[in-house]
Design a protein around this motif. Sequence first.
Motif, short mmCIF file in Angstrom:
data_model
loop_
_atom_site.label_atom_id
_atom_site.label_comp_id
_atom_site.label_asym_id
_atom_site.label_seq_id
_atom_site.Cartn_x
_atom_site.Cartn_y
_atom_site.Cartn_z
N VAL A 97 69.55 8.67 12.27
CA VAL A 97 68.93 7.69 12.77
C VAL A 97 69.80 7.18 13.81
O VAL A 97 70.66 7.27 14.25
N VAL A 98 69.33 6.76 14.96
CA VAL A 98 69.73 6.23 16.74
C VAL A 98 69.61 4.53 16.31
O VAL A 98 68.83 4.44 16.10
N CYS A 99 70.19 3.10 16.45
CA CYS A 99 69.66 2.09 16.42
C CYS A 99 70.98 1.47 17.04
O CYS A 99 71.83 2.01 17.78
N GLY A 100 70.88 0.68 17.91
CA GLY A 100 71.82 0.11 18.94
C GLY A 100 72.43 -0.42 18.04
O GLY A 100 72.68 -1.61 16.58
N ALA A 101 73.74 -0.75 18.97
CA ALA A 101 75.20 -1.05 17.70
C ALA A 101 74.98 -2.67 17.41
O ALA A 101 75.59 -3.41 16.07
N ASP A 102 74.55 -3.10 19.11
CA ASP A 102 74.39 -4.44 18.39
C ASP A 102 72.97 -5.25 17.25
O ASP A 102 74.01 -6.34 16.64
N HIS A 103 72.14 -4.49 17.09
CA HIS A 103 71.07 -4.61 16.52
C HIS A 103 71.99 -4.37 14.64
O HIS A 103 71.79 -5.52 14.44
N LEU A 104 72.17 -3.41 14.66
CA LEU A 104 73.08 -3.24 13.10
C LEU A 104 74.07 -4.11 13.00
O LEU A 104 74.06 -4.64 11.97
N LEU A 105 75.11 -4.15 13.51
CA LEU A 105 75.98 -5.26 13.81
C LEU A 105 75.58 -7.02 12.97
O LEU A 105 75.57 -7.22 12.29
N THR A 106 74.39 -7.12 13.32
CA THR A 106 73.79 -8.47 13.47
C THR A 106 73.08 -8.23 11.95
O THR A 106 73.07 -9.24 10.99
#
Length: 227
Positions: A73-82
């Motif tokens: 899966v590929v996701c935004g680093a900022d979204h995952l951190l939040t």
Amino acid sequence: MTEAGLRDGMIRVPAPADRDDLRTLLRRVLRLDEAAVVRLTTAGDGRMRVWARTPFGPLVVRVLGGECPGGDVVCGADHLLTELDLLPRGDSEGRVDPGMPLLSAWQGLLPPTDGFQLVEDVPAQVLLDLTESGRTVAQENAGPAGLPPSLLDQEALTVRSDGSTPLGIDMRTVFSLVMCGFVPERGGRAPEGEPVRVSERGAWLRIDARYGTVYRRTDSLTLEPLR
């Protein structure tokens, strides 16, 4: 990945220590590139690889306990951190929503993870010293377009254990390894005798440090410049 994980599309990082390690990596990656994306792939035995491409060009990866939907899966680093920051530390499942799939934002293929041949072990302190020197030069020479390619492309270190053609390691690779926090250090000093391991497989160079690994292709003439 559990059947429930396949159904709900959630990342799972059950152990608080693994979540802390993932947060640390994400913060480091976002410090280098606020629009960074990460790619999570299954590593087997309840573990996953967390990949990111630094703005210097090389790929970095850290292996952590956890599972990702579909094994990739590929996701935004900022979204995952939040999402991670919203989890209570005592949460026993560590279910994290990866958000909107961003596979189209991932550029390039992943390197092989095995079959590498050891070239040489290098003292970790050498990489820390090179990074500190590089930062000094960068502060003196950075312009409106960022760091000069001449600095990033500079061959900072050569290794080869058998006396054949030397293998060069450029500052892009050194910066990626150290600035992602893969080398343990306190006050700019690595533990006495701490090594990093340099390996190669075909066109791929791999450097393993205690907390993560950096890959770059040695046959690529064009690397993504720092912006």
